[in-house]
Design an enzyme around this catalytic site. Structure first.
Site, PDB file in Angstrom:
ATOM      1  CG  MET B   1      -2.162  -0.544   1.018  1.00 25.98           C
ATOM      2  SD  MET B   1      -3.189  -0.818  -0.071  1.00 25.98           S
ATOM      3  CE  MET B   1      -4.481  -2.116  -0.498  1.00 25.98           C
ATOM      4  CB  CYS B   2       0.752   4.302  -2.003  1.00 23.24           C
ATOM      5  SG  CYS B   2       1.510   2.847  -3.132  1.00 23.24           S
ATOM      6  CD  GLU B   3       0.350   6.592   4.491  1.00 23.60           C
ATOM      7  OE1 GLU B   3      -0.394   7.891   4.908  1.00 23.60           O
ATOM      8  OE2 GLU B   3       0.950   6.155   6.024  1.00 23.60           O
ATOM      9  CG  ASN B 108      -3.771   3.687  -0.586  1.00 16.39           C
ATOM     10  OD1 ASN B 108      -4.660   3.858   0.080  1.00 16.39           O
ATOM     11  ND2 ASN B 108      -3.098   3.746  -0.377  1.00 16.39           N
ATOM     12  NE  ARG B 187      -4.895   3.121   4.168  1.00 20.36           N
ATOM     13  CZ  ARG B 187      -3.789   3.519   4.543  1.00 20.36           C
ATOM     14  NH1 ARG B 187      -3.035   4.401   5.450  1.00 20.36           N
ATOM     15  NH2 ARG B 187      -2.910   4.096   3.144  1.00 20.36           N
TER      16      ARG B 187
END
Lengths: 266, 266
Positions: B1-3, B108, B187
């Site tokens: 995953m990434c931000e 994301n 998110r």
């Protein structure tokens, strides 16, 4: 007018030395203070830096001068604005994606009467240069496809360049990351450095480099510019209408468009 | 995953504070060490920085943290690779030109089974994210034109996003420089700072800023992230399926796609 710089190398090489010389001309040893930009290919990716301020005073240009970014193809431009405001959107090099590759373009000269045809690619800014770039890509997309051989693509680029050159000054750098196409109407010169490497001194800054300590014997690194950057090396000056196709540091095709051929027929 | 991190502001504002917090998660306080990138709109131009290395140790990230680059819209991403190698071509945000504007995209999540249809825009790298971005732009180019109103474009973006979200995780940032579209499946949170401004403390670095000393009473600056960046402010958490359209620091439209509507019908 502007100044151009490109590199073609057979191994990932940094541009710190040449970039340091060129960027001094952006407000210090030269009047090209209306922005600068550089694009470095890394595989199929591109790392680009643009600034609408003078390169001689730019914090980001200072990082690019001192932080070695290794690339086999790099394209750089410092701007003295003529057509188009001084703003980021008008700062070369310009980039678009075609056939799953990034294409990068920088131009020196002026074609003030140039009228682009409507097409898929559109300029974001207001320079004649970006309009020319979009025109080239629209032409390639219409007349070629991803399987068209490099020779055919380059033949078209030569004909297009000659047609543009008949309307004004058109010194060109164009790359798809694999090869680098260069076309001269008024000012362009190149140098190819290979073993045995020696020292070189910049014209525009009190900087000397000993390439032997920074290279391996197999390295071949060519630099193409509108005005030679060093004072103690012999640069190979392009003739008007001359074009050279570079790949991995070497000229793989070249030619000279004569004045009669400078019309576009497709 | 990434931000993900984005900013929308009604006046050119730097991202130094938020960027400092986010980039610590790139190899220091978080595992997102497989590259980072940020794009700042300046008028219609875009200043972008990309690096395939960890942001916590990047010289270029350090410059972006400390050199105030002022923008009304910025989009940033730090990567923890899942689909696609770690390389520059796979580093968000991605950018393409459509209708004479640069569009910038960061994502994301993961849609590992996503199959894009052939179209004008093609990915250069090998991530599902870039393929999704090209799919969105191909869809807009096919079904809209430059005169299509923002509401209609956004309606399509909501339907497309809901369809993608039905196939996996799709937290999205997309801007054309005028507005910023955000879509959450798992998110996302935002904060809008306006007068009276106060202090804020980063979660990921020992850094506090007093926004009052850096702003004017008319400034409105919103930050949108996958995980809140500060420990002493109240962040507005998105619901699954919620989307918000930002312009000049404010939400100008928002909504929530329900599960039933997550099919694409065009």
């Amino acid at each position: 007018m502007c100044e151009l710089l490109a590199m073609s190398a057979n191994t990932p090489t940094d541009l710190c030395f040449s970039f340091t010389g060129l960027t001094r001309r952006g407000g210090e040893t030269g009047p090209h203070k209306d922005g600068w930009g550089v694009a470095f290919y890394e595989g199929k990716g591109v790392r680009a830096f643009h600034d609408a301020d003078a390169s001689a005073n730019s914090r980001i240009a200072e990082v690019v001068q001192t932080h070695p970014i290794k690339s086999e193809v790099a394209v750089c431009h410092i701007r003295q604005a003529n057509v188009g405001d001084i703003c980021l959107a008008n700062t070369h090099p310009f980039m678009r994606e075609l056939w799953g590759r990034y294409w990068v373009f920088a131009h020196n000269g002026q074609l003030s009467a140039f009228q682009s045809s409507p097409g898929f690619y559109e300029p974001v800014g207001t320079t004649d240069s970006e309009a020319l770039f979009c025109d080239i890509l629209n032409h390639l997309r219409t007349h070629c496809d991803r399987n068209t051989g490099t020779d055919d693509v380059v033949d078209r680029l030569v004909r297009l360049s000659s047609a543009y050159a008949s309307q004004g000054v058109f010194n060109l750098l164009l790359s798809n990351g694999d090869w680098l196409f260069t076309y001269c109407t008024t000012r362009m010169a190149s140098i190819t450095r290979r073993a045995p490497f020696g020292p070189a001194r910049l014209k525009d800054a009190d900087v000397t480099v000993d390439f032997e300590s920074e290279t391996t014997p197999d390295d071949i690194v060519s630099v193409i510019v509108t005005e030679p950057l060093t004072s103690d090396e012999l640069w190979d000056v392009y003739q008007p209408g001359e074009w050279r196709l570079w790949r991995k540091g070497e000229v793989i095709r070249s030619g000279r468009a004569d004045a009669e051929s400078r019309t576009l027929s497709e």
